[in-house]
Design a protein around this motif. Structure first.
Motif, PDB file in Angstrom:
ATOM      1  N   VAL A  23     -32.263  18.992  21.071  1.00  0.00           N
ATOM      2  CA  VAL A  23     -33.451  18.160  20.832  1.00  0.00           C
ATOM      3  C   VAL A  23     -33.151  17.174  19.704  1.00  0.00           C
ATOM      4  O   VAL A  23     -33.456  15.984  19.803  1.00  0.00           O
ATOM      5  N   GLY A  24     -32.526  17.665  18.627  1.00  0.00           N
ATOM      6  CA  GLY A  24     -32.165  16.789  17.518  1.00  0.00           C
ATOM      7  C   GLY A  24     -31.221  15.676  17.947  1.00  0.00           C
ATOM      8  O   GLY A  24     -31.381  14.513  17.548  1.00  0.00           O
ATOM      9  N   LYS A  25     -30.258  16.009  18.786  1.00  0.00           N
ATOM     10  CA  LYS A  25     -29.309  15.014  19.290  1.00  0.00           C
ATOM     11  C   LYS A  25     -30.031  13.962  20.135  1.00  0.00           C
ATOM     12  O   LYS A  25     -29.763  12.762  20.011  1.00  0.00           O
ATOM     13  N   ALA A  26     -30.944  14.395  20.991  1.00  0.00           N
ATOM     14  CA  ALA A  26     -31.712  13.459  21.828  1.00  0.00           C
ATOM     15  C   ALA A  26     -32.605  12.569  20.967  1.00  0.00           C
ATOM     16  O   ALA A  26     -32.773  11.378  21.257  1.00  0.00           O
ATOM     17  N   LEU A  27     -33.175  13.126  19.901  1.00  0.00           N
ATOM     18  CA  LEU A  27     -34.009  12.329  19.000  1.00  0.00           C
ATOM     19  C   LEU A  27     -33.195  11.240  18.315  1.00  0.00           C
ATOM     20  O   LEU A  27     -33.685  10.118  18.131  1.00  0.00           O
ATOM     21  N   LYS A  28     -31.971  11.542  17.934  1.00  0.00           N
ATOM     22  CA  LYS A  28     -31.104  10.533  17.307  1.00  0.00           C
ATOM     23  C   LYS A  28     -30.834   9.378  18.266  1.00  0.00           C
ATOM     24  O   LYS A  28     -30.608   8.253  17.831  1.00  0.00           O
ATOM     25  N   ARG A  29     -30.885   9.666  19.548  1.00  0.00           N
ATOM     26  CA  ARG A  29     -30.697   8.620  20.564  1.00  0.00           C
ATOM     27  C   ARG A  29     -32.011   7.911  20.894  1.00  0.00           C
ATOM     28  O   ARG A  29     -32.048   7.067  21.788  1.00  0.00           O
ATOM     29  N   LYS A  30     -33.071   8.284  20.188  1.00  0.00           N
ATOM     30  CA  LYS A  30     -34.411   7.685  20.347  1.00  0.00           C
ATOM     31  C   LYS A  30     -34.979   7.867  21.758  1.00  0.00           C
ATOM     32  O   LYS A  30     -35.602   6.972  22.325  1.00  0.00           O
ATOM     33  N   LEU A  31     -34.768   9.051  22.323  1.00  0.00           N
ATOM     34  CA  LEU A  31     -35.281   9.374  23.644  1.00  0.00           C
ATOM     35  C   LEU A  31     -36.645  10.042  23.536  1.00  0.00           C
ATOM     36  O   LEU A  31     -36.939  10.719  22.550  1.00  0.00           O
ATOM     37  N   ALA A  32     -37.460   9.861  24.557  1.00  0.00           N
ATOM     38  CA  ALA A  32     -38.725  10.595  24.670  1.00  0.00           C
ATOM     39  C   ALA A  32     -38.387  11.960  25.244  1.00  0.00           C
ATOM     40  O   ALA A  32     -37.783  12.072  26.311  1.00  0.00           O
ATOM     41  N   ILE A  33     -38.779  13.022  24.518  1.00  0.00           N
ATOM     42  CA  ILE A  33     -38.354  14.372  24.838  1.00  0.00           C
ATOM     43  C   ILE A  33     -39.556  15.254  25.157  1.00  0.00           C
ATOM     44  O   ILE A  33     -40.593  15.166  24.498  1.00  0.00           O
ATOM     45  N   GLY A  34     -39.380  16.132  26.119  1.00  0.00           N
ATOM     46  CA  GLY A  34     -40.368  17.151  26.413  1.00  0.00           C
ATOM     47  C   GLY A  34     -39.697  18.509  26.466  1.00  0.00           C
ATOM     48  O   GLY A  34     -38.516  18.612  26.788  1.00  0.00           O
ATOM     49  N   VAL A  35     -40.477  19.525  26.123  1.00  0.00           N
ATOM     50  CA  VAL A  35     -40.030  20.911  26.302  1.00  0.00           C
ATOM     51  C   VAL A  35     -41.126  21.583  27.113  1.00  0.00           C
ATOM     52  O   VAL A  35     -42.267  21.689  26.653  1.00  0.00           O
ATOM     53  N   THR A  72     -45.475  10.776  18.698  1.00  0.00           N
ATOM     54  CA  THR A  72     -44.430  11.767  18.433  1.00  0.00           C
ATOM     55  C   THR A  72     -43.407  11.757  19.559  1.00  0.00           C
ATOM     56  O   THR A  72     -43.777  11.844  20.731  1.00  0.00           O
ATOM     57  N   PRO A  73     -42.110  11.671  19.223  1.00  0.00           N
ATOM     58  CA  PRO A  73     -41.096  11.558  20.279  1.00  0.00           C
ATOM     59  C   PRO A  73     -40.826  12.835  21.071  1.00  0.00           C
ATOM     60  O   PRO A  73     -40.357  12.783  22.189  1.00  0.00           O
ATOM     61  N   ALA A  74     -41.120  14.010  20.492  1.00  0.00           N
ATOM     62  CA  ALA A  74     -40.846  15.272  21.188  1.00  0.00           C
ATOM     63  C   ALA A  74     -42.149  16.045  21.362  1.00  0.00           C
ATOM     64  O   ALA A  74     -42.828  16.361  20.384  1.00  0.00           O
ATOM     65  N   LEU A  75     -42.477  16.337  22.612  1.00  0.00           N
ATOM     66  CA  LEU A  75     -43.708  17.068  22.932  1.00  0.00           C
ATOM     67  C   LEU A  75     -43.377  18.396  23.593  1.00  0.00           C
ATOM     68  O   LEU A  75     -42.396  18.507  24.330  1.00  0.00           O
ATOM     69  N   ILE A  76     -44.249  19.380  23.352  1.00  0.00           N
ATOM     70  CA  ILE A  76     -44.081  20.725  23.902  1.00  0.00           C
ATOM     71  C   ILE A  76     -45.363  21.110  24.625  1.00  0.00           C
ATOM     72  O   ILE A  76     -46.455  20.940  24.073  1.00  0.00           O
ATOM     73  N   ASP A  77     -45.231  21.653  25.827  1.00  0.00           N
ATOM     74  CA  ASP A  77     -46.414  22.165  26.527  1.00  0.00           C
ATOM     75  C   ASP A  77     -45.961  23.038  27.694  1.00  0.00           C
ATOM     76  O   ASP A  77     -44.809  22.974  28.131  1.00  0.00           O
ATOM     77  N   HIS A  78     -46.900  23.824  28.198  1.00  0.00           N
ATOM     78  CA  HIS A  78     -46.623  24.663  29.363  1.00  0.00           C
ATOM     79  C   HIS A  78     -47.113  24.001  30.661  1.00  0.00           C
ATOM     80  O   HIS A  78     -46.938  24.550  31.736  1.00  0.00           O
ATOM     81  N   ARG A  79     -47.702  22.814  30.530  1.00  0.00           N
ATOM     82  CA  ARG A  79     -48.189  22.063  31.693  1.00  0.00           C
ATOM     83  C   ARG A  79     -47.417  20.748  31.767  1.00  0.00           C
ATOM     84  O   ARG A  79     -47.542  19.900  30.884  1.00  0.00           O
ATOM     85  N   LEU A  80     -46.647  20.591  32.819  1.00  0.00           N
ATOM     86  CA  LEU A  80     -45.791  19.422  32.980  1.00  0.00           C
ATOM     87  C   LEU A  80     -46.578  18.119  32.899  1.00  0.00           C
ATOM     88  O   LEU A  80     -46.139  17.151  32.274  1.00  0.00           O
ATOM     89  N   GLU A  81     -47.753  18.096  33.496  1.00  0.00           N
ATOM     90  CA  GLU A  81     -48.547  16.860  33.518  1.00  0.00           C
ATOM     91  C   GLU A  81     -48.992  16.410  32.127  1.00  0.00           C
ATOM     92  O   GLU A  81     -49.260  15.241  31.894  1.00  0.00           O
ATOM     93  N   LYS A  82     -49.050  17.314  31.182  1.00  0.00           N
ATOM     94  CA  LYS A  82     -49.450  16.976  29.806  1.00  0.00           C
ATOM     95  C   LYS A  82     -48.328  16.290  29.032  1.00  0.00           C
ATOM     96  O   LYS A  82     -48.572  15.669  27.999  1.00  0.00           O
ATOM     97  N   LEU A  83     -47.102  16.399  29.507  1.00  0.00           N
ATOM     98  CA  LEU A  83     -45.963  15.842  28.781  1.00  0.00           C
ATOM     99  C   LEU A  83     -45.755  14.354  29.050  1.00  0.00           C
ATOM    100  O   LEU A  83     -45.119  13.670  28.267  1.00  0.00           O
ATOM    101  N   GLY A  84     -46.298  13.843  30.164  1.00  0.00           N
ATOM    102  CA  GLY A  84     -46.167  12.426  30.467  1.00  0.00           C
ATOM    103  C   GLY A  84     -44.732  12.027  30.759  1.00  0.00           C
ATOM    104  O   GLY A  84     -43.850  12.873  30.907  1.00  0.00           O
ATOM    105  N   PRO A  85     -44.457  10.723  30.814  1.00  0.00           N
ATOM    106  CA  PRO A  85     -43.093  10.261  31.074  1.00  0.00           C
ATOM    107  C   PRO A  85     -42.131  10.695  29.966  1.00  0.00           C
ATOM    108  O   PRO A  85     -42.441  10.559  28.792  1.00  0.00           O
ATOM    109  N   ARG A  86     -40.992  11.240  30.356  1.00  0.00           N
ATOM    110  CA  ARG A  86     -39.989  11.722  29.393  1.00  0.00           C
ATOM    111  C   ARG A  86     -38.606  11.275  29.847  1.00  0.00           C
ATOM    112  O   ARG A  86     -38.306  11.306  31.044  1.00  0.00           O
ATOM    113  N   ASP A  87     -37.779  10.897  28.894  1.00  0.00           N
ATOM    114  CA  ASP A  87     -36.377  10.607  29.199  1.00  0.00           C
ATOM    115  C   ASP A  87     -35.628  11.908  29.460  1.00  0.00           C
ATOM    116  O   ASP A  87     -34.741  11.960  30.312  1.00  0.00           O
ATOM    117  N   VAL A  88     -35.970  12.937  28.686  1.00  0.00           N
ATOM    118  CA  VAL A  88     -35.304  14.240  28.766  1.00  0.00           C
ATOM    119  C   VAL A  88     -36.363  15.333  28.720  1.00  0.00           C
ATOM    120  O   VAL A  88     -37.267  15.288  27.886  1.00  0.00           O
TER     121      VAL A  88
END
Length: 148
Positions: A23-35, A72-88
């Motif tokens: 996640v930290g590596k993806a953030l350094k690349r300025k990607l939108a991240i979801g977990v 916030t560039p990194a979002l966490i949720d148990h519902r995929l639809e709540k995460l919106g568009p993500r690069d990773v």
């Protein structure tokens, strides 16, 4: 439309640590991240983990329903639809993530000492391939030894 990617990081010594590092590596690349997690409880566990690791750094993240989620560039949720568009999207569930135009890449982290997890990951590889994902593999044990 581009082909979605599923990246499997296998032979991982510690899944949680690997998640925080990737996640930290993806953030350094300025990607939108979801977990994506299994449950609200699991989301809160990952939220706490990202506050604690690395101990001397900060991984900007929040739960998808927090008021600061839009900034916030990194979002966490148990519902995929709540995460919106993500690069990773890091998949912290035992299920395949369905292909979506809102998702460029899924990352799966597989521990070397979890045989059930490894078997489940093999099944997901087949599911991703059947769903049209391009699948790539990274052997973390080899990387740790300085290999390619």
């Amino acid at each position: 439309m581009s082909v979605p990617m599923a990246s499997f990081y296998f032979n991982v010594a510690n899944r949680e640590l690997a998640l925080c590092q990737l996640v930290g590596k993806a953030l350094k690349r300025k990607l939108a991240i979801g977990v994506i997690t299994e449950s609200e409880t699991a989301s809160r566990v990952i939220d706490r983990l990202l506050w604690e690791v690395p101990p001397t750094g900060f991984v900007p993240h929040c739960l998808a329903e927090d008021s600061c989620a839009a900034q916030t560039p990194a979002l966490i949720d148990h519902r995929l639809e709540k995460l919106g568009p993500r690069d990773v999207l890091f998949n912290w569930t035992p299920r395949m993530v369905p292909a979506s135009p809102n998702l460029a890449r899924v990352i799966e982290i597989v521990a070397h000492d979890d045989e059930a997890g490894r078997q489940a990951a093999r099944q997901r590889v087949a599911q991703y391939k059947q769903a049209g994902y391009e699948v790539e593999y990274t052997d973390m044990a080899k990387l740790a030894q300085g290999g390619a």
